[in-house]
Design a protein around this motif. Structure first.
Motif, PDB file in Angstrom:
ATOM      1  N   ASP A   1      19.702 -16.874  25.177  1.00 49.31           N
ATOM      2  CA  ASP A   1      19.044 -18.090  24.682  1.00 49.31           C
ATOM      3  C   ASP A   1      17.527 -17.922  24.630  1.00 49.31           C
ATOM      4  O   ASP A   1      16.880 -18.354  23.667  1.00 49.31           O
ATOM      5  N   ARG A   2      16.971 -17.273  25.636  1.00 51.25           N
ATOM      6  CA  ARG A   2      15.522 -17.065  25.648  1.00 51.25           C
ATOM      7  C   ARG A   2      15.085 -16.132  24.519  1.00 51.25           C
ATOM      8  O   ARG A   2      14.071 -16.367  23.866  1.00 51.25           O
ATOM      9  N   MET A   3      15.855 -15.086  24.287  1.00 52.79           N
ATOM     10  CA  MET A   3      15.515 -14.164  23.202  1.00 52.79           C
ATOM     11  C   MET A   3      15.580 -14.869  21.854  1.00 52.79           C
ATOM     12  O   MET A   3      14.756 -14.611  20.967  1.00 52.79           O
ATOM     13  N   GLU A   4      16.532 -15.776  21.707  1.00 51.72           N
ATOM     14  CA  GLU A   4      16.621 -16.545  20.471  1.00 51.72           C
ATOM     15  C   GLU A   4      15.395 -17.444  20.304  1.00 51.72           C
ATOM     16  O   GLU A   4      14.851 -17.579  19.202  1.00 51.72           O
ATOM     17  N   ARG A   5      14.941 -18.040  21.388  1.00 48.72           N
ATOM     18  CA  ARG A   5      13.732 -18.873  21.332  1.00 48.72           C
ATOM     19  C   ARG A   5      12.510 -18.029  20.976  1.00 48.72           C
ATOM     20  O   ARG A   5      11.653 -18.461  20.194  1.00 48.72           O
ATOM     21  N   TYR A   6      12.408 -16.834  21.547  1.00 51.82           N
ATOM     22  CA  TYR A   6      11.268 -15.973  21.251  1.00 51.82           C
ATOM     23  C   TYR A   6      11.228 -15.606  19.771  1.00 51.82           C
ATOM     24  O   TYR A   6      10.165 -15.643  19.137  1.00 51.82           O
ATOM     25  N   ASN A   7      12.388 -15.231  19.238  1.00 48.41           N
ATOM     26  CA  ASN A   7      12.457 -14.859  17.820  1.00 48.41           C
ATOM     27  C   ASN A   7      12.098 -16.044  16.922  1.00 48.41           C
ATOM     28  O   ASN A   7      11.406 -15.884  15.908  1.00 48.41           O
ATOM     29  N   THR A   8      12.557 -17.235  17.314  1.00 56.99           N
ATOM     30  CA  THR A   8      12.250 -18.430  16.513  1.00 56.99           C
ATOM     31  C   THR A   8      10.769 -18.764  16.573  1.00 56.99           C
ATOM     32  O   THR A   8      10.157 -19.118  15.552  1.00 56.99           O
ATOM     33  N   LEU A   9      10.171 -18.663  17.751  1.00 60.45           N
ATOM     34  CA  LEU A   9       8.739 -18.918  17.898  1.00 60.45           C
ATOM     35  C   LEU A   9       7.914 -17.957  17.047  1.00 60.45           C
ATOM     36  O   LEU A   9       6.936 -18.359  16.395  1.00 60.45           O
ATOM     37  N   TRP A  10       8.296 -16.692  17.045  1.00 61.29           N
ATOM     38  CA  TRP A  10       7.566 -15.716  16.235  1.00 61.29           C
ATOM     39  C   TRP A  10       7.744 -15.994  14.746  1.00 61.29           C
ATOM     40  O   TRP A  10       6.807 -15.811  13.965  1.00 61.29           O
ATOM     41  N   GLN A  11       8.941 -16.449  14.374  1.00 59.69           N
ATOM     42  CA  GLN A  11       9.172 -16.802  12.978  1.00 59.69           C
ATOM     43  C   GLN A  11       8.306 -17.994  12.566  1.00 59.69           C
ATOM     44  O   GLN A  11       7.746 -18.024  11.462  1.00 59.69           O
ATOM     45  N   ILE A  12       8.183 -18.979  13.437  1.00 56.72           N
ATOM     46  CA  ILE A  12       7.318 -20.136  13.165  1.00 56.72           C
ATOM     47  C   ILE A  12       5.874 -19.681  12.988  1.00 56.72           C
ATOM     48  O   ILE A  12       5.166 -20.142  12.078  1.00 56.72           O
ATOM     49  N   THR A  13       5.443 -18.762  13.847  1.00 52.19           N
ATOM     50  CA  THR A  13       4.068 -18.254  13.763  1.00 52.19           C
ATOM     51  C   THR A  13       3.831 -17.544  12.436  1.00 52.19           C
ATOM     52  O   THR A  13       2.794 -17.738  11.785  1.00 52.19           O
ATOM     53  N   LYS A  14       4.795 -16.740  12.005  1.00 48.01           N
ATOM     54  CA  LYS A  14       4.659 -16.036  10.723  1.00 48.01           C
ATOM     55  C   LYS A  14       4.668 -17.011   9.556  1.00 48.01           C
ATOM     56  O   LYS A  14       3.947 -16.812   8.566  1.00 48.01           O
ATOM     57  N   ASP A  15       5.473 -18.061   9.668  1.00 53.78           N
ATOM     58  CA  ASP A  15       5.537 -19.054   8.588  1.00 53.78           C
ATOM     59  C   ASP A  15       4.219 -19.805   8.422  1.00 53.78           C
ATOM     60  O   ASP A  15       3.937 -20.351   7.345  1.00 53.78           O
TER      61      ASP A  15
ATOM     62  N   GLN B   1      14.064 -38.762  18.247  1.00 51.67           N
ATOM     63  CA  GLN B   1      12.744 -38.812  18.860  1.00 51.67           C
ATOM     64  C   GLN B   1      12.217 -37.389  18.977  1.00 51.67           C
ATOM     65  O   GLN B   1      12.945 -36.425  18.757  1.00 51.67           O
ATOM     66  N   GLU B   2      10.932 -37.276  19.282  1.00 50.55           N
ATOM     67  CA  GLU B   2      10.353 -35.957  19.446  1.00 50.55           C
ATOM     68  C   GLU B   2      10.939 -35.288  20.687  1.00 50.55           C
ATOM     69  O   GLU B   2      10.830 -35.799  21.797  1.00 50.55           O
ATOM     70  N   THR B   3      11.582 -34.150  20.479  1.00 50.15           N
ATOM     71  CA  THR B   3      12.233 -33.439  21.571  1.00 50.15           C
ATOM     72  C   THR B   3      11.341 -32.303  22.042  1.00 50.15           C
ATOM     73  O   THR B   3      10.802 -31.552  21.221  1.00 50.15           O
ATOM     74  N   ILE B   4      11.184 -32.179  23.330  1.00 50.71           N
ATOM     75  CA  ILE B   4      10.396 -31.094  23.912  1.00 50.71           C
ATOM     76  C   ILE B   4      11.363 -30.005  24.371  1.00 50.71           C
ATOM     77  O   ILE B   4      12.068 -30.167  25.370  1.00 50.71           O
ATOM     78  N   LEU B   5      11.446 -28.915  23.623  1.00 53.47           N
ATOM     79  CA  LEU B   5      12.298 -27.791  23.976  1.00 53.47           C
ATOM     80  C   LEU B   5      11.421 -26.690  24.554  1.00 53.47           C
ATOM     81  O   LEU B   5      10.552 -26.161  23.856  1.00 53.47           O
ATOM     82  N   ALA B   6      11.616 -26.377  25.795  1.00 56.37           N
ATOM     83  CA  ALA B   6      10.738 -25.437  26.495  1.00 56.37           C
ATOM     84  C   ALA B   6      10.761 -24.063  25.828  1.00 56.37           C
ATOM     85  O   ALA B   6      11.833 -23.480  25.657  1.00 56.37           O
ATOM     86  N   PRO B   7       9.590 -23.524  25.486  1.00 57.30           N
ATOM     87  CA  PRO B   7       9.541 -22.203  24.855  1.00 57.30           C
ATOM     88  C   PRO B   7       9.886 -21.053  25.806  1.00 57.30           C
ATOM     89  O   PRO B   7      10.324 -19.994  25.370  1.00 57.30           O
ATOM     90  N   HIS B   8       9.654 -21.239  27.108  1.00 61.81           N
ATOM     91  CA  HIS B   8       9.904 -20.202  28.119  1.00 61.81           C
ATOM     92  C   HIS B   8       9.093 -18.941  27.847  1.00 61.81           C
ATOM     93  O   HIS B   8       9.520 -17.840  28.212  1.00 61.81           O
ATOM     94  N   ASN B   9       7.955 -19.091  27.200  1.00 58.39           N
ATOM     95  CA  ASN B   9       7.045 -17.963  27.012  1.00 58.39           C
ATOM     96  C   ASN B   9       5.676 -18.530  26.651  1.00 58.39           C
ATOM     97  O   ASN B   9       5.446 -18.922  25.499  1.00 58.39           O
ATOM     98  N   PHE B  10       4.789 -18.594  27.609  1.00 59.83           N
ATOM     99  CA  PHE B  10       3.492 -19.221  27.405  1.00 59.83           C
ATOM    100  C   PHE B  10       2.679 -18.510  26.333  1.00 59.83           C
ATOM    101  O   PHE B  10       1.978 -19.146  25.545  1.00 59.83           O
ATOM    102  N   TRP B  11       2.777 -17.179  26.294  1.00 60.04           N
ATOM    103  CA  TRP B  11       1.980 -16.411  25.342  1.00 60.04           C
ATOM    104  C   TRP B  11       2.408 -16.716  23.909  1.00 60.04           C
ATOM    105  O   TRP B  11       1.557 -16.954  23.036  1.00 60.04           O
TER     106      TRP B  11
END
Length: 334
Positions: free
Chosen positions: A194-208, A234-244
């Motif tokens: 699950d964390r690896m999936e979040r990391y990949n999604t965060l990087w995809q958002i950054t590239k977008d 409502q606005e959902t806060i989904l923890a990124p689990h990676n501050f960087w």
């Protein structure tokens, strides 16, 4: 907008905490006094942790009442919300507490160092925190070697006596510790995926966003939108689990640059302080090194660190320790 304001407030607060620690802890005497307060809080945290592990007692705001797992009833959280937060509190302040206890009188020094090391080790293991356990092992080994080889032998002998006593008189407890350690590293495959999936999604958002970011505090919301779509009640806060990755997703290159600059500047100052260090109190300088390493790991292990005040207080104390070392050397050279 609300997420952005929340994030900006925490950025101001954490910056202020670092500034306060650096500004007011400008001498070893003041640092020593404040470390006594931290040590008292640390002992309280350890006491509460054992109450939770042994009796299943938790404070009302503990995450044990929220997370319904097979082990949550007896996992320690102390004065914090979840077990990971508690584990990294014990880890990041352990070098500071260890250093403070080395100034006790000899009859009490060995006993206190051995007891706090053994208790903290057991409680960190009880949290099932993989990264917490790894970094605590590094910190424990580092402070023992740095403090003194002679005292390390005595502390090691004392720890061996404790472990031997557990094997002889309470083999069930030793077996439990072994089972927890094994489970921590072998039974969290779903969490890792699950964390690896979040990391990949965060990087995809950054590239977008072409490395420009989605705005302060909006990374968790965008992360949730990428996973379930834009139809949200409502606005959902989904923890990124990676501050960087969270910082890069929020502010892009311009968001991560100030943090990288701060870390590089602190690293250069720490290196300079280490080179000019001539005192026998080498453990005092090892302390900020371990605090910084723990923070870097915690930034990946914890859900987020922007609202974890104890981490930023520890960073402020690390900066203060480096400043004290450099200033003392300058005064001696005059």
């Amino acid at each position: 907008m609300s997420a952005g304001l929340r994030y900006i407030y925490y950025i101001f607060e954490l910056s202020y905490l670092i500034f306060l620690a650096t500004y007011y802890l400008n001498s070893k005497k003041l640092f020593f006094l404040f470390s006594k307060i931290i040590t008292i809080i640390y002992v309280v945290q350890v006491f509460l942790g054992f109450l939770e592990v042994i009796a299943g007692f938790h404070l009302p705001q503990s995450g044990a009442f929220v997370y319904d797992t097979m082990t949550s009833a007896f996992q320690p959280t102390g004065l914090l919300f979840n077990t990971n937060d508690y584990a990294f509190f014990l880890v990041i302040f352990f070098p500071l507490v260890f250093w403070r206890l080395t100034y006790l009188r000899k009859p009490y020094r060995l006993i206190s160092l051995s007891v706090i090391s053994a208790c903290a080790t057991y409680l960190v293991i009880s949290t099932y925190s993989r990264l917490g356990l790894l970094i605590f092992g590094i910190a424990l080994l580092a402070v023992l070697i740095t403090y003194s080889r002679i005292w390390s032998v005595f502390i090691g002998a004392w720890s061996t006596l404790i472990v031997t006593s557990l094997l002889l008189f309470s083999p069930a407890l030793f077996s439990k510790i072994q089972d927890i350690v094994v489970a921590s590293f072998t039974e969290k495959g779903a969490s890792t995926s699950d964390r690896m999936e979040r990391y990949n999604t965060l990087w995809q958002i950054t590239k977008d966003t072409n490395l420009l970011g989605v705005g302060a505090g909006n990374a968790p919301i965008k992360l949730e939108q990428y996973r379930i779509g834009h139809a949200q009640v409502q606005e959902t806060i989904l923890a990124p689990h990676n501050f960087w990755l969270e910082v890069i997703t929020d502010g892009g290159f311009f968001g991560i640059f100030p943090i990288l600059f701060f870390i590089i500047l602190l690293g250069m100052s720490l290196y300079y302080a280490f080179v000019i260090q001539k005192e026998t109190d080498k453990l005092f300088l090892m302390m900020p090194i371990l605090i910084i390493i723990t923070f870097i790991i915690a930034a990946v292990a914890l859900s987020t660190v922007v609202d974890k005040r104890y981490l930023w207080i520890a960073i402020g104390m690390a900066v203060a320790a480096v400043n004290i070392t450099i200033n003392q050397r300058k005064e001696h050279s005059k």
